[in-house]
Each structure stands twice: as structure tokens, then as C-alpha cells.
Design a protein around this motif. Sequence first.
Motif, PDB file in Angstrom:
ATOM      1  N   ALA A 271      19.528  40.441  42.540  1.00 13.53           N
ATOM      2  CA  ALA A 271      18.097  40.671  42.341  1.00 13.53           C
ATOM      3  C   ALA A 271      17.745  40.767  40.862  1.00 13.53           C
ATOM      4  CB  ALA A 271      17.668  41.936  43.065  1.00 13.53           C
ATOM      5  N   LEU A 272      18.608  41.402  40.080  1.00 12.98           N
ATOM      6  CA  LEU A 272      18.411  41.547  38.632  1.00 12.98           C
ATOM      7  C   LEU A 272      19.740  41.362  37.931  1.00 12.98           C
ATOM      8  CD1 LEU A 272      16.221  44.798  38.496  1.00 12.98           C
ATOM      9  CD2 LEU A 272      15.443  42.467  38.079  1.00 12.98           C
ATOM     10  N   GLY A 273      19.723  40.739  36.776  1.00 15.42           N
ATOM     11  CA  GLY A 273      20.944  40.566  36.004  1.00 15.42           C
ATOM     12  C   GLY A 273      21.807  39.464  36.566  1.00 15.42           C
ATOM     13  N   GLY A 274      23.091  39.586  36.342  1.00 11.91           N
ATOM     14  CA  GLY A 274      24.025  38.585  36.820  1.00 11.91           C
ATOM     15  C   GLY A 274      25.355  39.204  37.166  1.00 11.91           C
ATOM     16  N   LEU A 275      26.004  38.622  38.160  1.00  9.24           N
ATOM     17  CA  LEU A 275      27.324  39.070  38.584  1.00  9.24           C
ATOM     18  C   LEU A 275      28.274  37.881  38.585  1.00  9.24           C
ATOM     19  CD1 LEU A 275      26.243  41.317  41.598  1.00  9.24           C
ATOM     20  CD2 LEU A 275      27.024  42.082  39.341  1.00  9.24           C
ATOM     21  N   GLN A 276      29.532  38.176  38.746  1.00  7.39           N
ATOM     22  CA  GLN A 276      30.536  37.134  38.890  1.00  7.39           C
ATOM     23  C   GLN A 276      31.307  37.426  40.166  1.00  7.39           C
ATOM     24  OE1 GLN A 276      34.214  36.816  36.322  1.00  7.39           O
ATOM     25  NE2 GLN A 276      32.962  35.162  35.462  1.00  7.39           N
ATOM     26  N   GLU A 277      31.555  36.378  40.950  1.00  3.71           N
ATOM     27  CA  GLU A 277      32.322  36.522  42.178  1.00  3.71           C
ATOM     28  C   GLU A 277      33.605  35.719  42.060  1.00  3.71           C
ATOM     29  OE1 GLU A 277      31.866  35.933  46.976  1.00  3.71           O
ATOM     30  OE2 GLU A 277      30.988  34.428  45.651  1.00  3.71           O
ATOM     31  N   ARG A 278      34.697  36.348  42.476  1.00  6.95           N
ATOM     32  CA  ARG A 278      35.991  35.668  42.512  1.00  6.95           C
ATOM     33  C   ARG A 278      36.504  35.738  43.932  1.00  6.95           C
ATOM     34  NH1 ARG A 278      41.868  37.598  41.165  1.00  6.95           N
ATOM     35  NH2 ARG A 278      40.935  39.657  41.356  1.00  6.95           N
ATOM     36  N   ASP A 279      36.806  34.575  44.507  1.00 12.38           N
ATOM     37  CA  ASP A 279      37.507  34.569  45.784  1.00 12.38           C
ATOM     38  C   ASP A 279      38.883  33.970  45.527  1.00 12.38           C
ATOM     39  OD1 ASP A 279      37.248  31.755  45.856  1.00 12.38           O
ATOM     40  OD2 ASP A 279      35.446  31.854  47.092  1.00 12.38           O
ATOM     41  N   LEU A 280      39.596  33.606  46.545  1.00 12.31           N
ATOM     42  CA  LEU A 280      40.959  33.136  46.347  1.00 12.31           C
ATOM     43  C   LEU A 280      41.008  31.710  45.806  1.00 12.31           C
ATOM     44  CD1 LEU A 280      42.668  34.728  49.442  1.00 12.31           C
ATOM     45  CD2 LEU A 280      42.422  35.621  47.121  1.00 12.31           C
ATOM     46  N   GLY A 281      39.861  31.038  45.712  1.00 13.71           N
ATOM     47  CA  GLY A 281      39.868  29.663  45.238  1.00 13.71           C
ATOM     48  C   GLY A 281      39.007  29.392  44.030  1.00 13.71           C
ATOM     49  N   ALA A 282      38.124  30.305  43.673  1.00 17.08           N
ATOM     50  CA  ALA A 282      37.182  30.002  42.593  1.00 17.08           C
ATOM     51  C   ALA A 282      36.617  31.276  41.983  1.00 17.08           C
ATOM     52  CB  ALA A 282      36.029  29.152  43.131  1.00 17.08           C
TER      53      ALA A 282
ATOM     54  N   VAL B 206      37.687  37.212  51.643  1.00 16.70           N
ATOM     55  CA  VAL B 206      38.179  38.175  50.663  1.00 16.70           C
ATOM     56  C   VAL B 206      37.630  37.763  49.308  1.00 16.70           C
ATOM     57  CG1 VAL B 206      40.233  39.099  49.511  1.00 16.70           C
ATOM     58  CG2 VAL B 206      40.292  38.620  51.971  1.00 16.70           C
ATOM     59  N   HIS B 207      37.034  38.735  48.587  1.00 15.77           N
ATOM     60  CA  HIS B 207      36.486  38.430  47.271  1.00 15.77           C
ATOM     61  C   HIS B 207      36.420  39.683  46.413  1.00 15.77           C
ATOM     62  CE1 HIS B 207      31.940  39.391  48.090  1.00 15.77           C
ATOM     63  NE2 HIS B 207      32.720  40.238  48.709  1.00 15.77           N
ATOM     64  N   GLU B 208      36.067  39.442  45.160  1.00 23.02           N
ATOM     65  CA  GLU B 208      35.797  40.511  44.201  1.00 23.02           C
ATOM     66  C   GLU B 208      34.468  40.180  43.546  1.00 23.02           C
ATOM     67  OE1 GLU B 208      37.869  42.624  40.361  1.00 23.02           O
ATOM     68  OE2 GLU B 208      38.274  40.500  40.687  1.00 23.02           O
ATOM     69  N   VAL B 209      33.635  41.185  43.373  1.00 23.80           N
ATOM     70  CA  VAL B 209      32.364  41.018  42.674  1.00 23.80           C
ATOM     71  C   VAL B 209      32.393  41.954  41.481  1.00 23.80           C
ATOM     72  CG1 VAL B 209      29.847  41.146  42.853  1.00 23.80           C
ATOM     73  CG2 VAL B 209      31.206  40.452  44.845  1.00 23.80           C
ATOM     74  N   ARG B 210      31.933  41.447  40.328  1.00 18.42           N
ATOM     75  CA  ARG B 210      31.968  42.268  39.115  1.00 18.42           C
ATOM     76  C   ARG B 210      30.835  41.886  38.179  1.00 18.42           C
ATOM     77  NH1 ARG B 210      37.683  39.598  37.428  1.00 18.42           N
ATOM     78  NH2 ARG B 210      36.940  37.465  37.424  1.00 18.42           N
TER      79      ARG B 210
END
Length: 153
Positions: free
Chosen positions: A80-91, A108-112
Motif C-alpha cells: 500500500a505504501l513504500g516498497g518491499l522485496q519478496e524472495r521465494d525459492l526461485g526468484a 514458501v517465501h520471505e518478505v522484507r
Amino acid sequence: MANTIAPVRDTVAGALAATVTELAENPGAWLPRVRLSPAGRWYERLHHDGDREIWLISWLPGQSTGLHDHGGSRGAFAVALGGLQERDLGAVRDVGPGTVRTFGADYVHEVRNVSAAPAVSVHAYSPPLATMNRYDLADGRLVRLATEDAGQW
């Protein structure tokens, strides 16, 4: 109109994507609730019923979820505001305002937040989260570190 990166494969994912899109595009419904916490991501559940739940999450720079799944729930999230980065097992992908990510029950992922500014995102899950598994990568393989029950968050 939101930019949905992951394809919507079923009606549940489509409904979750529509929910998070609508909320993300309506800051008057959630902006007064947002808090920023240097101790960790701040989150508040906005809705919970037998079919789904909706969460509002704020992220300061450097805050992350770590690798996790959603205990068999499907989900969607919108920045909604700003930006995040998502990492899954392929990208690894940048997820900016108005972008929606949808995912299935085994995802399965990581959000940061890797930016220099706070971010806010809206998340929806169906069925509501009962458990989440936390993971690490060892030699390219997922290793489960812990299982959390809904009462732990």
C-alpha cells in the motif's frame, strides 16, 4: 488498477487479491491504525471469520519475515505504501505500491523491507492462518526451524 505479478489461478486467490487491492487503495480505512515499531514488524488483524483473515503490516527498513509458509492457507498481499522485496525459492522481486502477489497453499517465501523508508502492506489468507512454518536454506534445501501456532502472533 493493481499490478498482479503472480497469476490468479482460482476463485479463492482472486477473491483474496481483490480484497487486498481494495484495502490498499483505500488508505482512509487503515492509515490511522498504522504504527511503526523498531522492535519488529508491527501488525494488526483487521478481519477474521471462518473463511478468511486480513492483516495490516508495517515494515521499517531492514525488517523481514524470514522464510516461511502459511500452514496450508492460500494468500495474497498488496503493498500500500513504500516498497518491499519478496524472495521465494526461485526468484527475488521488488514489490511496489499497487502490486499484488498471490500464492497457493504450499508457497514458501520471505518478505522484507530493503528500502530506506517505511512500508505498509495488506495481507489476506484463506482459510485463516492456523500455523506457519519457519525455514532456513541449507545446501539449497529447505530446513524447517520451527512451527508457530496462531496464538503466537
